[in-house]
Design an enzyme around this catalytic site. Sequence first.
Site, PDB file in Angstrom:
ATOM      1  N   GLU A 171       0.772  -1.166  -0.139  1.00  0.00           N
ATOM      2  CA  GLU A 171      -0.153  -0.092  -0.003  1.00  0.00           C
ATOM      3  C   GLU A 171       0.706   1.291   0.052  1.00  0.00           C
ATOM      4  O   GLU A 171       0.786   2.120   0.868  1.00  0.00           O
ATOM      5  CB  GLU A 171      -0.866   0.081   1.374  1.00  0.00           C
ATOM      6  CG  GLU A 171      -2.004  -1.179   1.234  1.00  0.00           C
ATOM      7  CD  GLU A 171      -3.058  -1.016   2.254  1.00  0.00           C
ATOM      8  OE1 GLU A 171      -2.871  -0.117   3.104  1.00  0.00           O
ATOM      9  OE2 GLU A 171      -3.983  -1.956   2.305  1.00  0.00           O
ATOM     10  N   GLU A 382      -5.305  -8.488   0.603  1.00  0.00           N
ATOM     11  CA  GLU A 382      -5.984  -8.161   1.967  1.00  0.00           C
ATOM     12  C   GLU A 382      -7.453  -7.986   1.841  1.00  0.00           C
ATOM     13  O   GLU A 382      -7.781  -7.089   0.801  1.00  0.00           O
ATOM     14  CB  GLU A 382      -5.298  -7.066   2.833  1.00  0.00           C
ATOM     15  CG  GLU A 382      -4.245  -7.174   3.506  1.00  0.00           C
ATOM     16  CD  GLU A 382      -3.478  -5.693   3.936  1.00  0.00           C
ATOM     17  OE1 GLU A 382      -4.380  -4.956   4.513  1.00  0.00           O
ATOM     18  OE2 GLU A 382      -2.391  -5.579   4.092  1.00  0.00           O
TER      19      GLU A 382
END
Length: 483
Positions: A171, A382
């Site tokens: 991320e 995720e």
Amino acid sequence: HTSTNGSDEVRFPPGFGWGMATASYQIEGAVAEDGRTPSIWDTFSRVPGAVMNGDTGDVACEHYHRMPDDVALLADLGATTYRFSVAWPRVRPDAGPVNAAGLGFYDRLVDELLARDIAPWLTLYHWDLPQVLEDAGGWTNRDTVEKFVEYAISVHEALGDRVPTWTTLNEPWCSAFLGYSAGHHAPGRQEGAAGLVAGHHLMLAHGLAVRELRSRGADRLGISLNLTVPDPSDPADPVDVDAARRIDGLHNRFFLDPIFRGAYPADVLEDTADLTWQGSPWHDVVRDDDLATIATPIDVLGVNYYHGNEVSGHPRTDVVGIGADHPDRVSLSPFVGSEHVTFPSRGLPVTDMGWEIQPDGLYRLLRRLHDDYPHLPIHLTETGAAFDDRVGADGRVHDPDRIAFLDSYLRAVHRAIEEGVDVRGFFQWSFCDNFEWAFGYAKRFGLVHVDYATQRRTPKSSAHWYAEVARTGVLPATEPPGR
Ligand code: GBH
């Protein structure tokens, strides 16, 4: 897909990866052991008001000392893959020479996983930058890129023979814009264009690391991007449509386009043209060959998805999202140059984070990646949900909301697969309750409950549900009970 026996059985392809994910700073603790030196999260968590209740990762889940038992539990719960991250300040304390004791922990972890037939999936950077590098400017300093590549090579030299899949960054949107523009995450800087500069250097570090590890024999390399699905409040209102375009640009295309198209999106460059870094347009930090480096081919795309958002270009008060990412500090928008954008609530059910439960967004995101970008194997690296889980009088943790969440998100993945999107695996966030960044230990994302006073692990009912799904590759036909 409706099976022939008339039930609405949802069956995943053979070999589909059933995983759980964690990250070093969120679970390990032992922050001063075996030579580890501070990261930006050790520092940031000590800034008054930065993390809820003044929590730090000093102890976390004590995973550093409980690793063999935790791996045994992962195996009991049917995980076929495990996504973890390596702490840079363990492997190269103070970004200096390799520390064999720090590397040794990951060496043992990988061996434990392999011994239990769990495929290791390694993330090199899940936000724990050595503090000494931040002292020199962190991700706004181009020298950090070389340091990352040196670190990546040393981890690969030690574990490349046993770890099949390598993720460079987790991320980068969060590292860049929450870390350097909004200041919600470490290092807590609130410096506008610094997020764009940091974002570029992170992407460059990704591209260079891919090139270096590839030349050393790695053949499954990727990145995990947190992508979103921005829907204009009123699709007929050009102001809302423009707002949604801006969020898509800064959150999604700013990372996808350089990797897959070798260029930053023209509209984002235009939106941010006036933003300066050290007296010049921020974009001056981009040098001639950088984009070619960032576009170095990868083998898998990791997608982290929790929720999308309705997006408006008008002032609104009924909002979700922005600000919800940080409890106590002055709230700045991570969307530099587009600070006027608002995120109205759609009235959907939300998790304990205030994030909307929106499985349809996941389906649409996967379709969009398939339609707009080259076809790469995708892994959901995720997704998950926080709920206020408690151990009941019966000693168990009943979390039907999490079961319903996972069921609905997995159905969305399955629908995309049925339509030809190449999704190969799913990692539930997270294996166990852990240090949830600015929220400390107040938010519980785990399949396994952690009692922090005793470090006792209790698999929640969702863990047993997920174990059965992993074992059979099938979602139970009956709708799970709501709460
Ligand atoms: C992931 O971050 C992390 O990789 C993981 O470490 C973490 O524990 C987990 O998820 C749960 O948080 O557009 O302003 O509304 C996800 C973080 C969540 C950050 C959604 C952006 C929306 C911000 N993202 N959030 S906003």
